[in-house]
Design an enzyme around this catalytic site. Structure first.
Site, PDB file in Angstrom:
ATOM      1  N   GLU A 486       0.890  -0.985  -0.282  1.00 47.56           N
ATOM      2  CA  GLU A 486       0.090  -0.066   0.029  1.00 47.56           C
ATOM      3  C   GLU A 486       1.003   1.256  -0.034  1.00 47.56           C
ATOM      4  O   GLU A 486       0.487   2.289  -0.834  1.00 47.56           O
ATOM      5  CB  GLU A 486      -0.884  -0.014   1.317  1.00 47.56           C
ATOM      6  CG  GLU A 486      -1.947  -1.098   1.161  1.00 47.56           C
ATOM      7  CD  GLU A 486      -2.791  -1.203  -0.062  1.00 47.56           C
ATOM      8  OE1 GLU A 486      -3.027  -0.348  -0.764  1.00 47.56           O
ATOM      9  OE2 GLU A 486      -3.227  -2.377  -0.380  1.00 47.56           O
ATOM     10  N   HIS A 489       1.844   2.138  -3.615  1.00 48.44           N
ATOM     11  CA  HIS A 489       0.593   3.043  -4.177  1.00 48.44           C
ATOM     12  C   HIS A 489       0.752   4.507  -3.919  1.00 48.44           C
ATOM     13  O   HIS A 489       0.732   5.494  -4.445  1.00 48.44           O
ATOM     14  CB  HIS A 489      -0.653   2.474  -3.770  1.00 48.44           C
ATOM     15  CG  HIS A 489      -1.256   1.315  -4.386  1.00 48.44           C
ATOM     16  ND1 HIS A 489      -1.182   1.074  -5.637  1.00 48.44           N
ATOM     17  CD2 HIS A 489      -1.759  -0.127  -3.869  1.00 48.44           C
ATOM     18  CE1 HIS A 489      -1.723  -0.078  -6.166  1.00 48.44           C
ATOM     19  NE2 HIS A 489      -1.973  -0.726  -4.997  1.00 48.44           N
TER      20      HIS A 489
END
Length: 697
Positions: A486, A489
């Site tokens: 994550e 991202h």
């Protein structure tokens, strides 16, 4: 300066509130580690002592109360109306694409914020107001998507050129806006457009109903189960409830029973799936595509379904021998438990993999977790980003009301004295919080007319264990992977420096958007990287090298059969959206694809696909997981494998790939960075390298 004062107070609090850390360990912690290893409510209150102002969620003063969403919505629509008039004006002085992007930005900032608050805010009154705002903005956007005058203005610019000078990126973004319009069929006649709108609504409706039942438990009579295992399932009276696959049970009979009951065909689900696929196919045909898969992959790295099919075929062919070895090892172990066993069944796989990994590597999650406190993991990420991109993470003070929960941390990404953007870290589990790990864009980065850059703002939503006054949040190795994923991202969003928010960061094709996040998982597994940050939360001692080495080997064990399963999923998703479903039931199609792509045969009277919610969410894009992993593997082995901290390589990766977001065609972007043509052969070969197989020539 305030941070230093905060840390000094924090040290006192930690020593008096019960943490069993040594002074040597405390002194070695950075401000990032302190902030993420302490009890959230305590850190929040300490920060608040130094702040005299109050605001609303994400710094919007309007959002101190739920009714502020109404003000945000009205202001956004008012500004949007002004921009629409600018688009229509014959005296327009700005590039058409820049006005369109500002219109998109104006609405996205409210819509994306509202959608996040709807999902994640713990107070129902905020969640409800956000939902109403999200619906209103969506309706307004739908009106714009069917506004023929706006479409004609944009099409004229794309076809004939703008009255203002443009560059190739301007032209490409204008084409993307036009493609978005035409996805809704705006270029077609009125009757066809109305049918497209109706199909879109129907697909959302049917997909929602299908998703609602994918996790619903199955109730059966106790008499249908062998007497010896009836007590293993919850139930009342003459029935028992089977709510999952019981894949970790050591009793094979329980695993088999749960598998066959939980995955037993459901006529209503079968009908819903068929309706969904038929509606998607009709929608694609109305929009001028031969199949829904063709529509879904247009504009992606793959570009065409044929490219996806060849990639999956090559991958399936090459991993089969290695996957068969995995199943042979499972069968051998199964025969140790039951000498009469003759085959491995689908309900055996997860259990066998877990047990065989434990046997070979003799480690448990509890061996690793003490070395992976959330604070030191964030320290590790900070070290990686500093090494590769020369940027650092800094925990920010927040104003009263800026956060939706005391658990949340606000982190700035700094390059020297410049703030590149903000990451709000909502990491800890709590009641009613969505049980998913994901990245939300709240505000996209873009170049403003005055030459300043609108800072990107994102949220990372995880479900990590809550810290206590005696122990920080300790992560399993799987949680570490998810955290790094994550953050990949988030950094894509932070480091993109696109002129237009429409294509900033992760706003690119799905198969490209997953590349930076998957690449970060390679860093989370590399012993040289892990050894830099993992240390015991009590003693501060570095993680023993043998544990790090085992971690890397353990993750690779059985990766062939696990990859083969993903190939099967992707192939089935493609088949469902390529007209194959018209000639047979979804279960018959499943059996055909499973027997072609997976090492274990389909079990009669089971319908795994009716529990596969990704058919709704991905819709012909499930291949993206494998293709992005292939590209990430390629990048890792080509650039980072020899030195995962090489700043020259990091700068190249940042400037030639991350910085562009989606402002160039995705395949062109990857090929330019890698310096070679991207083919199914190269992609499958890159992924096979991770499985210790010879790459495809």
């Amino acid at each position: 300066m305030l941070m230093k004062v905060n840390l000094r107070i924090l040290r006192v609090k930690l020593w008096t509130e019960g943490y069993s850390f040594s002074k040597r360990n405390l002194a070695s912690w950075s401000s990032v580690a302190y902030a993420f290893n302490t009890k959230p409510s305590r850190v929040k209150s300490l920060k608040s002592q130094f702040l005299g102002e109050s605001t609303g969620i994400f710094g919007y003063r309007e959002l101190q109360e739920p009714y502020g969403f109404y003000l945000l919505k009205e202001n956004a629509i008012r500004k949007a109306d002004s921009l629409i008039q600018e688009i229509k004006s014959p005296h327009r002085k700005r590039k058409m694409v820049r006005v369109f992007d500002e219109l998109s930005d104006t609405l996205c900032k409210v819509a994306d914020l509202a959608e996040f608050v709807r999902v994640a805010h713990p107070q129902e009154r905020f969640s409800y107001a956000a939902k109403e705002t999200s619906i209103s903005i969506s309706s307004f956007v739908e009106e714009l998507n069917t506004n023929r005058e706006l479409y004609d203005k944009l099409k004229a610019v794309v076809k004939n050129g703008d009255i203002c000078p443009t560059d190739p990126i301007d032209d490409y973004i204008a084409h993307l806006f036009l493609f978005d319009f035409e996805q809704s069929g705006i270029h077609l006649d009125q009757e066809t457009r109305e049918r497209i709108v109706a199909f879109n609504d129907y697909i959302l409706h049917v997909g929602s109903h299908f998703m609602n039942k994918t996790l619903s438990p199955r109730t059966v009579l106790k008499s249908q189960l062998p007497e010896s295992i009836r007590h293993c399932f919850s139930g009342d009276g003459e029935t028992v409830v089977v709510s999952d696959l019981f894949s970790d049970s050591k009793n094979e009979l329980i695993r088999e029973a749960a598998y066959k009951i939980f995955l037993y065909p459901d006529k209503q689900q079968e009908d819903l799936l068929h309706e969904l696929l038929v509606a998607r196919q009709k929608l694609a045909n109305l929009c001028g595509f031969s199949t829904y898969a063709d529509r879904a992959v247009r504009g992606s790295m793959a570009a065409m379904p044929e490219f996806v099919h060849e990639f999956l075929r090559l991958l399936s062919e090459k991993i089969k021998p290695k996957a068969d070895e995995d199943y042979s090892a499972m069968l051998k172990y199964k025969q140790e438990l039951n000498k009469n066993a003759t085959s491995v069944m689908p309900w055996d796989v997860a259990f066998m993999i877990s047990k065989l990994k434990q046997r070979e590597f003799a480690v448990d999650s509890s061996d690793y977790s003490p070395y992976f406190s959330l604070g030191v993991c964030m320290d590790g990420l900070n070290f990686i980003f500093k090494s590769l991109y020369n940027v650092t993470l800094q925990v920010e003070n927040v104003a009263e009301g800026e956060l939706w929960h005391d658990d949340v941390r606000k982190v700035s990404v700094m390059e020297g004295d410049e703030i590149l953007g903000y990451i709000y870290c909502d990491f800890f589990e709590r009641p009613q919080k969505p049980n998913q790990d994901c990245h939300f864009t709240i505000q996209g980065g873009r170049l403003c007319d005055d030459g300043t850059y609108q800072k990107p703002i994102v949220v990372l939503l995880l479900n990590l264990p809550n810290p206590t006054w005696s122990q920080p949040s300790l992560l399993t190795t799987g949680m570490v992977d998810n955290l790094f994923h994550e953050m990949g991202h988030a950094m894509h969003s932070m480091l993109a420096r696109t002129s237009y928010q429409h294509v900033t960061g992760t706003r690119c094709s799905t198969d490209l958007a997953e590349v930076p996040s998957v690449l970060m998982e390679y860093f989370a597994s590399d012993p040289r990287v892990v050894s830099k940050f993992a240390r015991h939360f009590k003693t501060g001692e570095a993680i023993p090298y043998h544990l790090v080495s085992k971690l890397q080997s353990c993750k690779k064990k059985f990766s062939a059969c696990e990859t083969q399963l993903q190939v099967f999923y992707a192939a089935y998703d493609q088949a469902c959206h390529s007209n194959n479903f018209l000639n047979c039931s979804s279960t018959d199609l499943l059996a055909q694809i499973q027997n072609l792509y997976y090492g274990l045969p389909h079990v009669p009277n089971t319908a795994w696909q009716l529990r596969f919610g990704h058919l709704v969410g991905y819709g012909a894009k499930y291949y993206s997981y494998l293709m992005s992993r292939s590209v990430a593997s390629w990048i890792w082995h080509e650039y980072f494998e020899n030195d995962p901290f090489n700043q020259t390589v990091g700068k190249k990766y940042r400037s030639e790939l991350l910085a562009y977001g989606g402002s160039k065609p995705p395949r062109e972007l990857v090929e330019n960075f890698l310096g070679t043509k991207m083919t199914p052969e190269c992609l499958s070969g890159a992924l096979l390298k991770d499985l210790n197989l010879e790459p495809v020539k």
